[in-house]
Structure formats: C-alpha cells, structure tokens
Enzyme design. Structure first.
Site, PDB file in Angstrom:
ATOM      1  N   ASP A  96       0.878  -1.162   0.000  1.00 19.28           N
ATOM      2  CA  ASP A  96       0.000   0.000   0.000  1.00 19.28           C
ATOM      3  C   ASP A  96       0.922   1.220   0.000  1.00 19.28           C
ATOM      4  O   ASP A  96       1.481   1.599   1.028  1.00 19.28           O
ATOM      5  CB  ASP A  96      -0.907  -0.014   1.235  1.00 19.28           C
ATOM      6  N   LYS A 148      -4.199  11.775  -2.881  1.00 18.84           N
ATOM      7  CA  LYS A 148      -3.221  11.925  -1.801  1.00 18.84           C
ATOM      8  C   LYS A 148      -1.876  12.427  -2.340  1.00 18.84           C
ATOM      9  O   LYS A 148      -0.927  12.594  -1.588  1.00 18.84           O
ATOM     10  CB  LYS A 148      -2.998  10.576  -1.094  1.00 18.84           C
TER      11      LYS A 148
HETATM   12  C1  LIG Z   1      -6.055   7.071   2.064  1.00 21.84           C
HETATM   13  C2  LIG Z   1      -5.385   5.755   2.176  1.00 21.84           C
HETATM   14  C3  LIG Z   1      -5.912   4.616   1.564  1.00 21.84           C
HETATM   15  C4  LIG Z   1      -7.189   4.637   0.795  1.00 21.84           C
HETATM   16  O1  LIG Z   1      -7.188   5.579  -0.207  1.00 21.84           O
HETATM   17  P1  LIG Z   1      -8.583   5.887  -0.952  1.00 21.84           P
HETATM   18  O2  LIG Z   1      -8.263   7.014  -1.831  1.00 21.84           O
HETATM   19  O3  LIG Z   1      -9.561   6.247   0.127  1.00 21.84           O
HETATM   20  O4  LIG Z   1      -8.964   4.644  -1.645  1.00 21.84           O
HETATM   21  C5  LIG Z   1      -5.245   3.431   1.707  1.00 21.84           C
HETATM   22  N1  LIG Z   1      -4.110   3.355   2.406  1.00 21.84           N
HETATM   23  C6  LIG Z   1      -3.554   4.418   3.001  1.00 21.84           C
HETATM   24  C7  LIG Z   1      -2.276   4.255   3.745  1.00 21.84           C
HETATM   25  C8  LIG Z   1      -4.181   5.654   2.914  1.00 21.84           C
HETATM   26  O5  LIG Z   1      -3.636   6.719   3.511  1.00 21.84           O
END
Ligand SMILES: *Cc1c(COP(=O)(O)O)cnc(C)c1O
Length: 411
Positions: free
Chosen positions: A205, A231
């Site tokens: 991730d 993000k």
């Molecule tokens: C925000 C986040 C996600 C999920 O991202 P989405 O845009 O909501 O699908 C997964 N893992 C981490 C570490 C995150 O910060």
C-alpha cells in the site's frame, strides 16, 4: 530537480489557490491534513479544466479528433505515471477509482481465483481499513486465514514476529509502506524479501509513499502496489494498481462491461489486452490526465528533494508538539514521514480539532481509517497533523501557537 535546501517553498506554496483562502472569517488557512487529501496545484486544476472546456470526448472509441486527443491524453498519463514509478511497461498501470478499489481488484481477481481455504494472508497491525476489509471479505468466501504483524508502542513493526509469521502457508504479504495514522515508515524492502524467500506474493500500500518519496517498483521487488491520486496532488476518484505484467496477464477480469472486451456475442465474450482488461466502463478520463499532470509536477520538484525536505519538517513538527505540556504523541516511529498523531491530556481529540479549526488550523481527528492502530494504543481517536511539500515552518509555528492557546482556554 532541486536539492532539499534549495527548494523554494514559497514558490511551491503559491501554486495552490486554496491556500490563499480564509476560513472562519479572516483566518488564513493553515492546511495540515494532506494525509487525508492534498490540495491541488494550479497545473492540475488547469489540466482538468482544459479537458472539460475544450477536450471532452470518450476514449478508445470514436474516430473524431476530440476522441483521438482524449485517448492520447489518457494513455500518455498512463505512460508518465508508469515512468514515475519506474514500471517496466505502461501495461502494468491499471486505472481504478482509488487505492481502495485497487486492493479490491487484487483481492477479487488474483486472490479469489488463486487462494484456497487454509492459505494465509499477512498484513500489519497499522493497516488502513482498505488493506484489511477486502481480505476479511475473502476470508468469508474462501476460508483463508488473515494474520497480523504486530507493532510496538513506538508504532514500529516487530520484524522478528514478521519472520516467524511468514511460513510456507503464506500466500500473500500485503503491507503499508507508510502508516497514514502514525507516520511510520516501514522497512518495506525487508518485508518483501522475507515474503519472497517463502514464495509468497507481495503487495505494498504505497498510498502515503508516492507523495513523499521516490518509488521504483523494479527496485522494490513487490508484485503489486496501490495508490490514490488525491493523496498525491491529483484529483479524487482516480487511483492505480501497478502489477507485474506477467501476473496481471494471468489474472481474470473482475468487472465486466465496455472497454474491457475484445468482442461480445451472447454465447461468448473475449477480453481486451492489458491494461484495458481491468478497466470496465468509461474511465475517469479527466482524473487520469489530472494525475498525469500531478506526477509531472512532483517530478519537476524532484522526489529526493521532497523526501529530504519533508523528513526534516516532520521531525520539527514532532519535536514542537512533544514540547507542549499535556500533549502526548501517539507513536514515536523512526524513520517518520509526513504525519504526527497526538492526544491532549484531558481533552477529546474531536474538541481539540474543532478548536484548532477556529484558529484556521486544519488537522484530522478520528480513527484515520485505522481502527486496529487506535486499539493498539487504547484510544478511540487521535489528532493528526500531516504535511505536504507546500508546508513550511510557519505552519508548524501556527499549529504550536494555536494548540497552546486551545489548551490554555480549555483549562
Ligand atoms: C487514504 C489511504 C488509503 C485509501 O485511499 P482511498 O483514496 O480512500 O482509496 C489506503 N491506504 C492508506 C495508507 C491511505 O492513507
């Protein structure tokens, strides 16, 4: 590319129109919530705007000029995102709605057709729910076992436990690189090599890694990584799965519809090639090309410089918070990236967040979609301040001043 100490943060900051706005009347916005979503630079806004204003067309279908242009812009974004993470081929970049959808794609296509009852999936105690719940859904369907690498009270993984939890029953190790709730930077290369030695597949991730540090999927050695556009200075509604081409080739489609087919009759459908096989329906065209501009924008500043600069700023942020009476940091990870979670003794995190907001300081309060992390520290929620490359020492000063004031007033 610039070195960290030559980055012109004021110039970077001036590219974000939202940072000019005021909140609660006349308070300048102090944005310390990039771990939830980053503001968007003008270049990304302009790309999306131009697409809708003068380039709207569907991709991959029509012969007309606008459609050809939209297809080229969409596929060019895929190539640039591939280059940004050093993918071997742009066939390895699958556009999804989000990081969450990318995890679900792997769970429902690769894992659901490969794993059997008794096989083990290993995650860490500090995962975002996006890297927990899809595996629990699979556990209900297939009877696979979900195991967890524990962390200590600094918020760092127990790597001895990691080594002993990986066995020949482990089929997938899926770990976050950087914890969105704690800011921990995990030793992801070690986790991947432990998993690979046992013959397990690996997924990272990388949602919180992409905006903050260089990511090279070939050097990393994982089989899949997932990330989210919003993000990393891109739009919402767009994310990516990167997978090794040979593995993606072997995976069945997971959603059916347009764009993922080659031919359809009522008797039989044949499926499109990579990467379109996993992109059913009209994709988020503006989102993909906006994310393409976001990676260009990040590359122009330079990921090594961003990493160096933010590592130093987040250390300052943690030190300054730690020095405030009654503030208790949740987790003391080293190395740390981008985020600091904390509590104020005697105050509920939501009250702290709402009172900081009155001073114009935007932070996150809650469980940060990481309830097991909260359970580890025996708290229902934390306050989290998180940084992006546009933040500077003045934002840390503003938080410090506002938080001291909040604590004083609340008593
Ligand atoms: C925000 C986040 C996600 C999920 O991202 P989405 O845009 O909501 O699908 C997964 N893992 C981490 C570490 C995150 O910060």
């Amino acid at each position: 590319m610039a070195a960290a100490d030559t980055l012109d943060i004021a110039a970077i900051r001036s590219q974000f129109p939202i940072l000019e706005r005021k909140v609660h009347g006349d308070k300048p916005l102090i944005y310390l919530d990039s771990a939830a979503t980053t503001p968007k630079p003008q270049a990304v806004i302009d790309t999306i705007d131009a697409h809708y204003a003068s380039g709207t067309a569907n991709v991959h279908r029509a012969a007309h000029e606008l459609s050809v242009e939209a297809t080229e812009a969409y596929e060019s974004a895929r190539r640039r995102i591939g280059t940004f993470i050093n993918a071997t081929s742009s066939n390895e970049i699958i556009f999804t709605r989000s990081a969450t959808e990318a995890v679900n794609l792997v769970a429902q296509s690769w894992a659901a057709t490969t794993l059997q009852a008794g096989d083990e999936i290993l995650v860490t105690e500090m995962e975002h729910h996006a890297n927990i719940v899809p595996w629990q859904l699979l556990r209900e369907r297939l009877g696979v076992t979900l195991k967890v690498i524990p962390m200590d009270d600094r918020g760092m993984l127990d790597m001895d436990a990691c080594r002993s939890l990986v066995t020949d029953r482990t089929k997938l190790v899926s770990a976050t690189w950087i914890s969105n709730a704690l800011g921990t930077v995990n030793p992801i290369e070690s986790i991947i090599s432990i998993a690979r030695e046992a013959g397990a597949m690996t997924m990272v991730d990388a949602t919180q890694a992409l905006p903050h540090r260089p990511v090279d999927v070939q050097a990393l050695g994982a089989d899949f990584i997932v990330f989210s556009g919003h993000k990393m200075y891109g739009p919402t509604g767009i994310g990516c799965l990167w997978g090794r081409e040979s593995i993606l080739e072997s995976m069945p489609p997971w959603q059916g519809g347009g764009d993922m087919i080659e031919s359809v009759t009522f008797e039989k459908t044949t499926f499109n090639r990579l990467p379109w096989r996993f992109e059913a329906g009209t994709p988020h065209i503006a989102g993909a090309i906006g994310l393409g501009t976001a990676v260009d924008w990040l590359s122009e500043i330079g990921m090594p410089a961003i990493d160096a600069r933010e590592t130093s700023l987040v250390a300052t942020l943690a030190e300054r918070l730690d020095a405030i009476p009654r503030v208790l940091l949740v987790g003391h990870p080293t190395p740390r990236a981008a985020a600091v979670s904390f509590m104020v003794d005697g105050m509920h995190p939501h009250d702290v967040g709402m009172m900081l907001d009155q001073h114009g300081v935007a932070v996150r309060t809650g469980h940060h979609c990481a309830q097991p992390t909260m359970q580890h520290f025996d708290v229902p929620a934390t306050v989290r301040a998180s940084i992006g490359i546009f933040n500077d020492e003045s934002d840390v000063d503003a938080l410090d001043t506002a938080l001291r004031r909040v604590i004083e007033v609340f008593g």
